[in-house]
Enzyme design. Sequence first.
Site, PDB file in Angstrom:
ATOM      1  CG  HIS A  69      23.067   3.627   7.243  1.00  0.00           C
ATOM      2  ND1 HIS A  69      23.846   3.946   8.334  1.00  0.00           N
ATOM      3  CD2 HIS A  69      23.418   2.360   6.908  1.00  0.00           C
ATOM      4  CE1 HIS A  69      24.628   2.922   8.643  1.00  0.00           C
ATOM      5  NE2 HIS A  69      24.386   1.950   7.783  1.00  0.00           N
ATOM      6  CG  ASP A 252      28.256 -12.824  -6.854  1.00  0.00           C
ATOM      7  OD1 ASP A 252      28.221 -12.626  -5.607  1.00  0.00           O
ATOM      8  OD2 ASP A 252      29.329 -13.010  -7.454  1.00  0.00           O
TER       9      ASP A 252
END
Length: 324
Positions: A69, A252
Amino acid sequence: MEYNKQRSMLKVVLLMMIMMLASQSEAQLNRDFYKESCPSLFLVVRRVVKRAVAREPRMGASLLRLFFHDCFVNGCDGSLLLDDTPSFLGEKTSGPSNNSVRGFEVIDKIKFKIEKMCPGIVSCADILAITARDSVLLLGGPGWSVKLGRRDSTTANFAAANSGVIPSPISTLSNLINRFKAQGLYTRDMVALSGAHTFGRAKCVTFRNRIYNESNIDTSFAIARRKSCPSANGSGDNKEANLDVRSPDRFDHGYYKQLLSNKGLLTSDQVLFNNGPTDSLVIAYSNNLNVFYRDFARAMIKMGDISPLTGSKGQIRRNCRRPN
């Protein structure tokens, strides 16, 4: 004849100067920027992040999101961290960040420790960059060499934060591609960085329309999400769901595997695998963890290069929440 020769030589000299300035600007960000001035920086950041993530694994995703952001609004300048002042509105209360971004207290803690050890040396913008890397690494993801040397902005840009530069959870694929392209990031970078949704959570208000109204969603997945996310607007808006059902607190490639089964929680997730040009990348990342890790790390380094303040621009804030 002589005049043309002089003009040609002048062009060559100007071109060389431009190339030198560009290379100097690029060289200002490097991993060893604080090697002499604050040699224990990485160790201090790692310790604080490790404690925060051990206490609440979700914090890893939150800290990574802070960096995203920040960089997408006027570059990686730490402006997101600024609180409102009488002279400007901070970016924290902008549409994409309000009641959404979190983890500021972790950055405060790191800054406090760094200021005691190396006062006035390390920028808040660089702390965000290191924190993002460590959050991923500590939750099983890849590491990368963080380039440093950014300085902090002295103001925030509430209007820019609200202008749509940060893609929304209901973004179309073309919107995602264009938003990332505007930051100098390719489609491959965008798909890899979207893999950050392999950990963390989202609020009901961001995925309500998807689980009730969209057709490219696994039925059982949608029904399960509806249990904690009522259909009526304003009802249960802040109820949360894991972005990655299988391994919500581990970095992952489970996120991409979910997309193959139409189990993307957000609209902006599933558009990556919806009979479009990014399908092949989603398949590649779902099949090969190392390829995903490689591309994600490369994309994070590129994102960290977005419009940094260097040299005499900006400042080194003593408190990340306010200008000096």
